[in-house]
Design a protein around this motif. Sequence first.
Motif, PDB file in Angstrom:
ATOM      1  N   HIS A 253      37.645   4.991  57.980  1.00 17.40           N
ATOM      2  CA  HIS A 253      38.053   4.543  56.506  1.00 17.40           C
ATOM      3  C   HIS A 253      38.153   6.397  55.842  1.00 17.40           C
ATOM      4  CE1 HIS A 253      35.656   3.098  53.384  1.00 17.40           C
ATOM      5  NE2 HIS A 253      36.295   2.756  53.001  1.00 17.40           N
TER       6      HIS A 253
ATOM      7  N   CYS B 161      41.819   3.302  57.187  1.00 21.43           N
ATOM      8  CA  CYS B 161      41.871   2.403  56.117  1.00 21.43           C
ATOM      9  C   CYS B 161      41.194   3.192  54.582  1.00 21.43           C
ATOM     10  CB  CYS B 161      41.017   1.525  56.528  1.00 21.43           C
ATOM     11  SG  CYS B 161      42.036   0.984  57.534  1.00 21.43           S
TER      12      CYS B 161
ATOM     13  N   GLU C  17      37.416  -0.315  51.274  1.00 25.75           N
ATOM     14  CA  GLU C  17      36.722  -0.526  52.567  1.00 25.75           C
ATOM     15  C   GLU C  17      37.161  -2.025  52.867  1.00 25.75           C
ATOM     16  OE1 GLU C  17      32.901  -1.538  55.044  1.00 25.75           O
ATOM     17  OE2 GLU C  17      33.733   1.111  53.775  1.00 25.75           O
ATOM     18  N   GLU C  18      37.862  -3.318  52.356  1.00 26.20           N
ATOM     19  CA  GLU C  18      38.567  -3.871  52.823  1.00 26.20           C
ATOM     20  C   GLU C  18      39.154  -4.280  54.282  1.00 26.20           C
ATOM     21  OE1 GLU C  18      40.315  -8.244  51.005  1.00 26.20           O
ATOM     22  OE2 GLU C  18      40.550  -6.478  49.596  1.00 26.20           O
ATOM     23  N   ASN C  19      40.259  -3.296  53.510  1.00 25.89           N
ATOM     24  CA  ASN C  19      41.263  -3.347  55.402  1.00 25.89           C
ATOM     25  C   ASN C  19      40.465  -2.615  56.299  1.00 25.89           C
ATOM     26  OD1 ASN C  19      43.867  -3.585  54.957  1.00 25.89           O
ATOM     27  ND2 ASN C  19      43.957  -2.382  53.680  1.00 25.89           N
ATOM     28  N   TYR C  20      39.520  -1.590  55.856  1.00 28.71           N
ATOM     29  CA  TYR C  20      38.598  -1.251  57.068  1.00 28.71           C
ATOM     30  C   TYR C  20      37.391  -1.878  57.977  1.00 28.71           C
ATOM     31  CZ  TYR C  20      34.907   1.729  59.596  1.00 28.71           C
ATOM     32  OH  TYR C  20      34.525   2.429  60.443  1.00 28.71           O
ATOM     33  N   GLN C  21      36.594  -3.102  57.097  1.00 32.00           N
ATOM     34  CA  GLN C  21      36.394  -4.522  58.166  1.00 32.00           C
ATOM     35  C   GLN C  21      37.312  -5.303  58.309  1.00 32.00           C
ATOM     36  OE1 GLN C  21      32.774  -4.290  57.615  1.00 32.00           O
ATOM     37  NE2 GLN C  21      32.722  -2.940  56.191  1.00 32.00           N
ATOM     38  N   ILE C  22      38.555  -5.685  58.143  1.00 36.57           N
ATOM     39  CA  ILE C  22      39.341  -6.401  58.919  1.00 36.57           C
ATOM     40  C   ILE C  22      39.807  -5.686  60.198  1.00 36.57           C
ATOM     41  CG2 ILE C  22      42.253  -7.277  58.383  1.00 36.57           C
ATOM     42  CD1 ILE C  22      41.429  -7.440  55.863  1.00 36.57           C
ATOM     43  N   TYR C  23      40.194  -4.474  59.619  1.00 33.05           N
ATOM     44  CA  TYR C  23      40.819  -3.605  61.146  1.00 33.05           C
ATOM     45  C   TYR C  23      39.909  -3.615  62.052  1.00 33.05           C
ATOM     46  CZ  TYR C  23      44.683  -1.934  59.870  1.00 33.05           C
ATOM     47  OH  TYR C  23      47.155  -1.858  59.446  1.00 33.05           O
ATOM     48  N   GLN C  24      38.178  -3.459  61.144  1.00 30.90           N
ATOM     49  CA  GLN C  24      36.878  -3.046  62.385  1.00 30.90           C
ATOM     50  C   GLN C  24      36.898  -4.989  63.700  1.00 30.90           C
ATOM     51  OE1 GLN C  24      33.104  -2.479  61.101  1.00 30.90           O
ATOM     52  NE2 GLN C  24      33.004  -0.699  62.380  1.00 30.90           N
ATOM     53  N   LYS C  25      36.762  -5.709  62.269  1.00 34.67           N
ATOM     54  CA  LYS C  25      36.542  -7.240  63.135  1.00 34.67           C
ATOM     55  C   LYS C  25      37.672  -7.394  64.273  1.00 34.67           C
ATOM     56  CE  LYS C  25      35.966 -12.440  61.999  1.00 34.67           C
ATOM     57  NZ  LYS C  25      35.895 -13.187  61.169  1.00 34.67           N
TER      58      LYS C  25
END
Length: 181
Positions: free
Chosen positions: A14, A163, A166-174
Motif C-alpha cells: 500500500h 495499491c 486503501e480500497e484496492n489494497y483491501q481487494i487485493y489482500q482478500k
Amino acid sequence: MRKEYNPTSIELIHGDITKSEVDCIVNAANTSLLGGGGVDGAIHRAGGSEILEQCKQIRARQGGCAVGEAVITTAGKLNSKYVIHTIGPVWNDGKNNEEEKLQSCYINILELACKHNIRSIAFPNISTGIYRFPKIVAAQIALKSVKNYIELHSAIDRIQFVCFDEENYQIYQKMLEESGM
C-alpha cells in the motif's frame, strides 16, 4: 504482505509505486505516452525528462501505444532501471472487450519484462482510476493473468502489486489470501 509462489514471490504494498525498488515499474499510461494524471503523471514527474524523451521517440517511431499493448523506456531518476508503459482500457460497461484488453496489458507487460531480463516488477492498479474499470474485476484479471504467466515462465523473481488507495489494497489482500498466492 509477501508470499512465495513457484520461484516467484508476490508482494502486496500500500503506497507509492514511484518509491518501489524493483528492476521495472509499470505505468498505466494513455495512448499519447506523454504523461497525464494519476500514476502516469506521478511516474513522469518522479522519473524526469528522460522518460518523456524516450516516449516521444516511441511516438515518432510507431505513433504511440494501443490499448492492451506495452512499450519500455528508461526509468530516469526512479529507483528502477525501466518503466513499462501500458494502455489500459476505459470501462464502457464491458461492452468493448475491456476485460480481454486488460488481460492483454498484463501479458504484454510480462512478455516485455522477460525479453529485457527483468527480474522484479511493480504493477499499479491499471485502469481503476479515471478509466473507471471496476476494481474487483480488475484485480481478478491482474492476479489471474500474473498467476497463469508465472506458472509457465519462471523468469521473474519478484512481483509487487502496489495499491495507492486503501480500497484496492483491501481487494487485493482478500483475493491473495483466498487464492493462496
